[in-house]
Design an enzyme around this catalytic site. Sequence first.
Site, PDB file in Angstrom:
ATOM      1  N   LEU B  29       0.825  -1.212   0.000  1.00  0.00           N
ATOM      2  CA  LEU B  29       0.000   0.000   0.000  1.00  0.00           C
ATOM      3  C   LEU B  29       0.858   1.260   0.000  1.00  0.00           C
ATOM      4  O   LEU B  29       0.471   2.283  -0.535  1.00  0.00           O
ATOM      5  CB  LEU B  29      -0.933   0.016   1.218  1.00  0.00           C
ATOM      6  N   GLY B  30       2.003   1.176   0.627  1.00  0.00           N
ATOM      7  CA  GLY B  30       2.867   2.362   0.664  1.00  0.00           C
ATOM      8  C   GLY B  30       3.962   2.219   1.703  1.00  0.00           C
ATOM      9  O   GLY B  30       3.981   1.254   2.475  1.00  0.00           O
ATOM     10  N   GLY B  32       5.774   3.992   4.949  1.00  0.00           N
ATOM     11  CA  GLY B  32       5.617   5.015   5.972  1.00  0.00           C
ATOM     12  C   GLY B  32       6.976   5.497   6.449  1.00  0.00           C
ATOM     13  O   GLY B  32       7.998   5.158   5.865  1.00  0.00           O
ATOM     14  N   ALA B  33       6.960   6.246   7.535  1.00  0.00           N
ATOM     15  CA  ALA B  33       8.190   6.820   8.055  1.00  0.00           C
ATOM     16  C   ALA B  33       9.148   5.730   8.530  1.00  0.00           C
ATOM     17  O   ALA B  33      10.356   5.879   8.433  1.00  0.00           O
ATOM     18  CB  ALA B  33       7.885   7.777   9.191  1.00  0.00           C
ATOM     19  N   ILE B  36       7.003  -0.491   5.885  1.00  0.00           N
ATOM     20  CA  ILE B  36       6.191  -0.636   4.680  1.00  0.00           C
ATOM     21  C   ILE B  36       4.819  -1.153   5.094  1.00  0.00           C
ATOM     22  O   ILE B  36       4.709  -2.017   5.949  1.00  0.00           O
ATOM     23  CB  ILE B  36       6.833  -1.629   3.690  1.00  0.00           C
ATOM     24  N   VAL B  37       3.779  -0.604   4.472  1.00  0.00           N
ATOM     25  CA  VAL B  37       2.418  -1.031   4.785  1.00  0.00           C
ATOM     26  C   VAL B  37       1.880  -1.886   3.635  1.00  0.00           C
ATOM     27  O   VAL B  37       1.989  -1.506   2.464  1.00  0.00           O
ATOM     28  CB  VAL B  37       1.500   0.181   5.029  1.00  0.00           C
ATOM     29  N   LYS B  51       1.742  -3.449   8.841  1.00  0.00           N
ATOM     30  CA  LYS B  51       2.959  -2.665   8.718  1.00  0.00           C
ATOM     31  C   LYS B  51       4.158  -3.445   9.253  1.00  0.00           C
ATOM     32  O   LYS B  51       4.139  -3.924  10.380  1.00  0.00           O
ATOM     33  CB  LYS B  51       2.816  -1.348   9.500  1.00  0.00           C
ATOM     34  N   ASP B 143       2.211  15.130  13.993  1.00  0.00           N
ATOM     35  CA  ASP B 143       2.625  15.171  12.593  1.00  0.00           C
ATOM     36  C   ASP B 143       1.414  15.146  11.658  1.00  0.00           C
ATOM     37  O   ASP B 143       1.251  14.251  10.842  1.00  0.00           O
ATOM     38  CB  ASP B 143       3.556  13.986  12.310  1.00  0.00           C
TER      39      ASP B 143
END
Lengths: 245, 307
Positions: B29-30, B32-33, B36-37, B51, B143
Amino acid sequence: MKPGRLKQILLLTDGCSNHGEDPVVVAALARNQGVTVNVIGVLDDRQNSKPQGLDEVESIAEAGGGVSQIVYQKSLSQTVQMVTRQAMTQTIQGVVNKELQEILGKDQTIEELPPEQRGEVVEVVDELGESCDLEVLVLVDTSASMHHKLPTVKEALFDLSLSLNARSGSNQFSVFAFPDPKKTITKMVNWTPELGELHGIFSKLNSGGYTPTGPALKEALYAFAEKPLSDRMKDGEDPYEETGF
Amino acid sequence: MKKRAFDITPGSCLAGKWNGHTYTIIKKLGSGACGIVFLCRSSQGDTYALKVGEDSSRMMMEVNMLKKFSKVQGAKLGPSFVDVDDWVSPDRKTHPFYVMEYIDGVPLKHFLKGKSKEWVGIIAIQLLSDLENLHNEGYVFGDLKTDNLLIGNSRVRWIDVGGVTATGRAIKEYTEFYDRGYWGRGSRKAEPTYDLFAVTMILLEMSYPKRFEKGNHPEKTLEAKLSASPLLKPYRKIIQQCWMGKIQDAAEMKNKFSSILLKRSGKRSSSRMQKRLTTQESDNVELAALSLMAGVVFGVSIFSFWI
């Protein structure tokens, strides 16, 4: 657990050392003295390849038990505060791990706890990061190639102070520059709780053609010891003082 | 970011070391900081977001936050928590992971394409009512940024609560563009007003999708960008009040947005009519606007809950 006092040296440089003793050795020495060494390598915004010699950045921080990062000038502010925070967490985790090993036996670290307990320990680490006292000695390489980056450095230091002063623990900052032909390092800002507007700082610079990173680090370490007596008395009660891991 | 030694591809199976649950990866999916998700399916056939990260402490902090907000009754703040565990990859390395509700939605940028201007205000109101709930729980989002939001069923949802901080502590994680410290507009202490500032920057980003830098005079840059934006003209005054620290909490700011949206929709009333609204009446209007908005928001959330 009582929050203690963490000590860090933050080295900002853009090249490799070429004079005096090995900075990696000095960093290891600092770590033994309970002072963490963090290193940030500052690249020009237009520089597109990592210049040779910047590998040193990583080795120094590793030996110094700290965090390293190589960044472009424009992201310096955010990196400076992130590296400082990460190093704080790392140090606190080291201390907590040591405690865990005393209670639960060898090889037991936070990572190896079941998730439930890990969650609780992490809360404690976070709490300590919020409330511990912190001393940061900033050591800035002001050799010729760094000159045009110094305004950004100034801004980043102001930003660092803004970030850390939002915590409930107290902070002490000082800023030193190197090289200095006579004393290796020059004191720019004496110990202060806040790095406000740094007017006039870095205005008178002596830059030779050499970068004595090792000797400068060593002098920085001495500068920690030369702090006013009242501060050292407080340090005496410091539980982190003898944590040379 | 460090290079990841492990490789997770669609079809991979992740088994938890402690709880023993297994998840099949559907797709990425993407990133993150700190990880990976992935979209994944549990052995019961439910779809979740999973995640995987490197930094176990950071991952645990996120889990702690997710757990906290799963317990909050009523308002849903962030994805709900499902599971936390460690996965031992084929190269025998341990990777912490956690599983949470999958929020299906589109990024704010895509959502706003082709939508009427009023959506700017509606998004602001949605954000502010979630913030109001969060602040009442004693937390600050920290954030808050466009990347941490998704729109599903015309409703803003937070997808990353990693920066949530207890009120009064220091903000640990921020993104410069949304950070009031960066703009010289205040401290990095976790206060409700810290989030309110970020909301105004999310609004500015709707007008300037590529964002902008602070330049030598951050305050002037902000003012200039705000006055040059036709999209934000109706809300200019609220945004300025927020920057000057004149708005103390999310509810107050939300009400201000509500009353503007209501005024704008009343096309039939001439400017003279609007002027005649005395303070008493405008109070009533505000109340009506509020209840209307509350109704809409409630309706949408019921709707989204249903499907």
